[in-house]
Design a protein around this motif. Structure first.
Motif, PDB file in Angstrom:
ATOM      1  N   GLN A   1       0.807  -1.228   0.000  1.00 56.33           N
ATOM      2  CA  GLN A   1       0.000   0.000   0.000  1.00 56.33           C
ATOM      3  C   GLN A   1       0.835   1.271   0.000  1.00 56.33           C
ATOM      4  O   GLN A   1       0.402   2.301  -0.502  1.00 56.33           O
ATOM      5  N   ASP A   2       2.048   1.209   0.554  1.00 58.14           N
ATOM      6  CA  ASP A   2       2.913   2.400   0.593  1.00 58.14           C
ATOM      7  C   ASP A   2       3.819   2.513  -0.641  1.00 58.14           C
ATOM      8  O   ASP A   2       4.744   3.311  -0.663  1.00 58.14           O
ATOM      9  N   ASN A   3       3.547   1.715  -1.660  1.00 62.86           N
ATOM     10  CA  ASN A   3       4.313   1.639  -2.908  1.00 62.86           C
ATOM     11  C   ASN A   3       5.660   0.938  -2.766  1.00 62.86           C
ATOM     12  O   ASN A   3       6.410   0.868  -3.741  1.00 62.86           O
ATOM     13  N   SER A   4       5.983   0.428  -1.587  1.00 65.32           N
ATOM     14  CA  SER A   4       7.202  -0.375  -1.460  1.00 65.32           C
ATOM     15  C   SER A   4       6.997  -1.682  -2.213  1.00 65.32           C
ATOM     16  O   SER A   4       5.873  -2.193  -2.290  1.00 65.32           O
ATOM     17  N   PRO A   5       8.049  -2.224  -2.807  1.00 64.91           N
ATOM     18  CA  PRO A   5       7.886  -3.481  -3.520  1.00 64.91           C
ATOM     19  C   PRO A   5       7.559  -4.616  -2.547  1.00 64.91           C
ATOM     20  O   PRO A   5       8.087  -4.657  -1.430  1.00 64.91           O
ATOM     21  N   VAL A   6       6.687  -5.512  -2.993  1.00 68.61           N
ATOM     22  CA  VAL A   6       6.470  -6.733  -2.222  1.00 68.61           C
ATOM     23  C   VAL A   6       7.778  -7.507  -2.326  1.00 68.61           C
ATOM     24  O   VAL A   6       8.230  -7.838  -3.415  1.00 68.61           O
ATOM     25  N   SER A   7       8.401  -7.746  -1.209  1.00 66.47           N
ATOM     26  CA  SER A   7       9.728  -8.355  -1.179  1.00 66.47           C
ATOM     27  C   SER A   7       9.769  -9.439  -0.115  1.00 66.47           C
ATOM     28  O   SER A   7       9.286  -9.241   0.994  1.00 66.47           O
ATOM     29  N   THR A   8      10.343 -10.574  -0.473  1.00 67.17           N
ATOM     30  CA  THR A   8      10.482 -11.689   0.452  1.00 67.17           C
ATOM     31  C   THR A   8      11.961 -11.980   0.651  1.00 67.17           C
ATOM     32  O   THR A   8      12.685 -12.186  -0.331  1.00 67.17           O
ATOM     33  N   ASP A   9      12.411 -11.970   1.893  1.00 70.22           N
ATOM     34  CA  ASP A   9      13.805 -12.304   2.167  1.00 70.22           C
ATOM     35  C   ASP A   9      14.051 -13.775   1.868  1.00 70.22           C
ATOM     36  O   ASP A   9      13.181 -14.623   2.095  1.00 70.22           O
ATOM     37  N   LEU A  10      15.239 -14.056   1.353  1.00 73.94           N
ATOM     38  CA  LEU A  10      15.642 -15.426   1.063  1.00 73.94           C
ATOM     39  C   LEU A  10      16.647 -15.892   2.100  1.00 73.94           C
ATOM     40  O   LEU A  10      17.475 -15.110   2.570  1.00 73.94           O
ATOM     41  N   LYS A  11      16.572 -17.155   2.443  1.00 70.75           N
ATOM     42  CA  LYS A  11      17.494 -17.750   3.411  1.00 70.75           C
ATOM     43  C   LYS A  11      18.772 -18.178   2.688  1.00 70.75           C
ATOM     44  O   LYS A  11      18.717 -18.906   1.698  1.00 70.75           O
ATOM     45  N   GLN A  12      19.899 -17.731   3.187  1.00 72.66           N
ATOM     46  CA  GLN A  12      21.171 -18.170   2.625  1.00 72.66           C
ATOM     47  C   GLN A  12      21.424 -19.606   3.066  1.00 72.66           C
ATOM     48  O   GLN A  12      21.349 -19.925   4.252  1.00 72.66           O
ATOM     49  N   VAL A  13      21.723 -20.461   2.105  1.00 73.34           N
ATOM     50  CA  VAL A  13      22.005 -21.864   2.449  1.00 73.34           C
ATOM     51  C   VAL A  13      23.427 -22.274   2.086  1.00 73.34           C
ATOM     52  O   VAL A  13      23.859 -23.364   2.466  1.00 73.34           O
ATOM     53  N   PHE A  14      24.159 -21.402   1.382  1.00 68.39           N
ATOM     54  CA  PHE A  14      25.530 -21.717   1.036  1.00 68.39           C
ATOM     55  C   PHE A  14      26.252 -20.449   0.628  1.00 68.39           C
ATOM     56  O   PHE A  14      25.679 -19.565  -0.001  1.00 68.39           O
ATOM     57  N   HIS A  15      27.534 -20.365   0.965  1.00 71.49           N
ATOM     58  CA  HIS A  15      28.392 -19.272   0.526  1.00 71.49           C
ATOM     59  C   HIS A  15      29.820 -19.780   0.419  1.00 71.49           C
ATOM     60  O   HIS A  15      30.289 -20.538   1.275  1.00 71.49           O
ATOM     61  N   LEU A  16      30.535 -19.353  -0.613  1.00 70.69           N
ATOM     62  CA  LEU A  16      31.936 -19.683  -0.796  1.00 70.69           C
ATOM     63  C   LEU A  16      32.649 -18.442  -1.287  1.00 70.69           C
ATOM     64  O   LEU A  16      32.258 -17.837  -2.284  1.00 70.69           O
ATOM     65  N   ASP A  17      33.701 -18.027  -0.579  1.00 68.39           N
ATOM     66  CA  ASP A  17      34.540 -16.910  -1.050  1.00 68.39           C
ATOM     67  C   ASP A  17      35.567 -17.435  -2.018  1.00 68.39           C
ATOM     68  O   ASP A  17      36.022 -18.535  -1.931  1.00 68.39           O
TER      69      ASP A  17
END
Length: 104
Positions: free
Chosen positions: A88-104
């Motif tokens: 309603q405030d014009n912000s995008p409908v956004s869903t956070d995603l869960k990080q399940v893996f990361h590699l540097d």
């Protein structure tokens, strides 16, 4: 540094317009993102589903959350409201995603 992933949804047929607007991202918006601790920001589009996947590195959730209340951010939301799913405030409908893996 916090790695943040999220998804949003474009209206059908709006992918080209979304990319065009982001390619011309306002300098004030870029400054605000950096001012509130945002770095290494990317958005990807699944063309089959019109789902956008964002990735952003932030200094802290607390600092980043304050960016939503800036005038430039509200102006950007208003500018983008016609091409994507919004609240309603014009912000995008956004869903956070869960990080399940990361590699540097």
């Amino acid at each position: 540094m916090v790695r943040k992933g999220f998804k949003m949804h474009l209206h059908p047929g709006m992918a080209q317009e979304y990319e065009k607007r982001h390619n011309m991202l306002w300098p004030e918006m870029k400054e605000m993102i950096h001012e509130y601790g945002g770095r290494n920001y990317s958005i990807f589009l699944d063309q089959e589903t019109n789902v956008l996947y964002g990735y952003l590195e932030i200094e802290s959730e607390e600092k980043w959350s304050k960016s939503a209340d800036t005038a430039i951010n509200r102006k950007w939301w208003d500018y983008m409201a016609d091409i994507m799913e919004i609240n309603q405030d014009n912000s995008p409908v956004s869903t956070d995603l869960k990080q399940v893996f990361h590699l540097d």
